[in-house]
Each structure stands twice: as C-alpha cells, then as structure tokens.
Design an enzyme around this catalytic site. Structure first.
Site, PDB file in Angstrom:
ATOM      1  N   ASP A  67       0.824  -1.209   0.000  1.00  0.00           N
ATOM      2  CA  ASP A  67       0.000   0.000   0.000  1.00  0.00           C
ATOM      3  C   ASP A  67       0.859   1.260   0.000  1.00  0.00           C
ATOM      4  O   ASP A  67       2.072   1.194   0.189  1.00  0.00           O
ATOM      5  CB  ASP A  67      -0.962   0.010   1.211  1.00  0.00           C
ATOM      6  CG  ASP A  67      -0.346  -0.589   2.472  1.00  0.00           C
ATOM      7  OD1 ASP A  67       0.896  -0.551   2.592  1.00  0.00           O
ATOM      8  OD2 ASP A  67      -1.106  -1.085   3.316  1.00  0.00           O
ATOM      9  N   ASN A 136      -7.871  -3.389  13.883  1.00  0.00           N
ATOM     10  CA  ASN A 136      -9.253  -3.656  13.455  1.00  0.00           C
ATOM     11  C   ASN A 136      -9.316  -4.816  12.451  1.00  0.00           C
ATOM     12  O   ASN A 136     -10.344  -5.041  11.826  1.00  0.00           O
ATOM     13  CB  ASN A 136      -9.899  -2.396  12.869  1.00  0.00           C
ATOM     14  CG  ASN A 136      -9.225  -1.936  11.585  1.00  0.00           C
ATOM     15  OD1 ASN A 136      -8.281  -2.574  11.105  1.00  0.00           O
ATOM     16  ND2 ASN A 136      -9.694  -0.838  11.018  1.00  0.00           N
ATOM     17  N   HIS A 138      -7.490  -5.161   9.662  1.00  0.00           N
ATOM     18  CA  HIS A 138      -7.183  -4.910   8.248  1.00  0.00           C
ATOM     19  C   HIS A 138      -5.880  -5.588   7.830  1.00  0.00           C
ATOM     20  O   HIS A 138      -4.982  -5.799   8.648  1.00  0.00           O
ATOM     21  CB  HIS A 138      -7.178  -3.411   7.915  1.00  0.00           C
ATOM     22  CG  HIS A 138      -6.057  -2.606   8.476  1.00  0.00           C
ATOM     23  ND1 HIS A 138      -6.203  -1.305   8.918  1.00  0.00           N
ATOM     24  CD2 HIS A 138      -4.732  -2.887   8.661  1.00  0.00           C
ATOM     25  CE1 HIS A 138      -5.043  -0.849   9.335  1.00  0.00           C
ATOM     26  NE2 HIS A 138      -4.131  -1.783   9.198  1.00  0.00           N
ATOM     27  N   GLU A 143      -9.822  -2.266   4.877  1.00  0.00           N
ATOM     28  CA  GLU A 143     -10.488  -2.036   6.153  1.00  0.00           C
ATOM     29  C   GLU A 143     -11.694  -2.966   6.290  1.00  0.00           C
ATOM     30  O   GLU A 143     -12.148  -3.570   5.304  1.00  0.00           O
ATOM     31  CB  GLU A 143     -10.933  -0.568   6.229  1.00  0.00           C
ATOM     32  CG  GLU A 143      -9.782   0.452   6.132  1.00  0.00           C
ATOM     33  CD  GLU A 143      -8.949   0.570   7.413  1.00  0.00           C
ATOM     34  OE1 GLU A 143      -8.880  -0.397   8.203  1.00  0.00           O
ATOM     35  OE2 GLU A 143      -8.365   1.646   7.623  1.00  0.00           O
TER      36      GLU A 143
END
Ligand code: F6R
Length: 248
Positions: A67, A136, A138, A143
């Site tokens: 990313d 979370n 990801h 996400e």
C-alpha cells in the site's frame, strides 16, 4: 495454517527474517510482497544483517509494496516508498529499480490502481506475501467491510487506522485520509503468506483468525481460505484481554 508462537517481538523478527532469508536463498528471483508499519521493521533489519553476512545477492528479487498513502511524495519520510527504500534497499546498497510501490501522487488514482494491479501480474504475481495486521483486522489497507474479491483500490482510512498510525507523524491531522492498497483477492493470489502479529492490541484480530471465522468484519480472517499461511505471533497477541478497547 502453520502457527509459530514466540515470546516477544525480538523472537518474532528473528523467525520471520530467517524464513524470508531461506525463501530468497531458494529463489533469487523471488517476488516478495512487503508490508510496512511498526511490526516488520526489526524483521527487515535482521534480514539485512543475514543477507550481508552471507553475501546473498538480492539484486534479482522484486518487492511489491502492499500500500501507499495518497498525497505523500516518495521522499516524504512516512511514505511507504521511503520506508521500503530505507529498510531494505538503502542498507543493502541496492537501487530500487525492482521496487513496485503504488504512486500516491498520481493525477488519476483510479488509473494508478489499475496500473498497479497489472504491474503485479506482469512480474508473475506475488510468491511470498509478508503481512502485518491492523488492530481492526485490516490487511494492507483493506479495512473491515472490504469485499474479498477486491483488487488494488483506493481507500478512505478509518479513524482508528489514522489514530493508530498517528504515532509516526507529528500530528494526527498529518496522517493522510486516503491510501491505495492491494486488494484482498490480490493478496489471496500470493503463493504463500507470512503473517506477523505482536502486541496485545492485535489479540482480537488474531483470535478471530484462529477461531476459524471467515468474514468481512475482520479482513484478516480471509486467510483461513488460503492454502499456505504461516503466522508468527507473540504470546501477548494470542491472549484476549477482557477490557480490550477497540473501535473500527
Ligand atoms: C502496512 C500495512 C498494514 C499494517 C498494519 C499493522 O503496509 O499494510 O496493514 O501491517 O496496519 O501496522 P503496525 O505494524 O504498525 O501495527
């Protein structure tokens, strides 16, 4: 899934760097998917040490960043291009000619996502994908709620992810709001996956994965459908704290 539980981050990094070293030794033209963030920093340092000590030639590997932030120039100290350059290429004295990183300053970000996906196909896909996991759940910047069939795409970062990454910037407001990430289907096409998790703040996603759940609420759980995953995890990332606070 092959689960290797270790005492601490130091041991995790030692194990992970040894796995990467052996993979590169076996295949000097390895296409290595690379994660950034806090988790793999010592892994890269130890890999560099091993490579230099053994005079292993890394000039033929290709790295594929997972990313990149939108809006940061490559030279920005928090860009992921800069991260992989300073953690791998620079200490090895290698030119980053074979470092694929999404271009976060592109005038046409949608087109950039398509170009990036094609560039991964062009190098024959990812042989080994190194992954961290967000608190979370990801993977990359996919996400919670990201469809599993997603390819490289543009994402709005969640508040919790920006909050988690604020530690790398002077002010939280400086954390970019958007990023380009390799998609979940692209990650799943990797021939093998090495997932690293350390710290109690990773216990919830790690436990969702190890329960065998598969669902978009915890993107990391998609790895339960991959045939070749190794998880190197510290003990504190295996233990659920009753009062663990997380938001998504
Ligand atoms: C980074 C990435 C992210 C991180 C995750 C964990 O390239 O893709 O998924 O792996 O946010 O970050 P750290 O390691 O900083 O806890």
């Amino acid at each position: 899934m092959n689960v290797i539980a270790v005492d601490d981050k130091q041991e995790m990094s030692e194990k992970a760097s040894a796995i990467l070293f052996n993979e590169i030794k076996q295949n000097p033209e390895l296409v290595l998917g690379v994660a950034t963030g806090g988790t793999p920093t010592d892994t890269y340092d130890k890999l560099v040490e091993k490579v230099l000590a053994a005079s292993l030639d890394l000039s033929k590997i290709t790295t594929v960043n997972l990313d990149e932030y939108v809006g940061l120039a490559r030279e920005h100290e928090e860009s992921y291009w800069y991260y992989i350059y300073t953690h791998l290429y620079e200490p090895l004295g290698l030119s980053p000619d074979r470092a694929l990183v999404p271009y976060g300053l592109s005038d046409d970000l949608q087109e950039e996502c398509i170009r990036y996906e094609k560039s991964i196909e062009k190098v024959g896909g990812i042989d080994l994908q190194l992954l961290g996991v967000g608190r979370n759940g990801h993977i990359g910047f996919n996400e919670p709620g990201t469809p599993f069939e997603s390819k490289t795409h543009l994402v709005e970062l969640t508040d919790s992810t920006r909050q988690a990454n604020a530690r790398f910037f002077e002010h939280k407001e400086e954390v970019p709001t958007r990023a380009i990430t390799v998609g979940i289907s692209t990650i799943m096409k990797s021939r093998s996956i090495l997932l690293l998790a350390s710290g109690e703040e990773k216990a919830e996603p790690v436990n969702a994965l190890l329960r065998g759940d598969v669902g978009e609420k915890w993107p990391v759980t998609v790895l339960n459908q991959h045939p070749s995953v190794t998880l190197v995890v510290t003990k504190d990332a295996l233990e659920i704290e009753e009062d663990l606070d997380h938001d998504q």
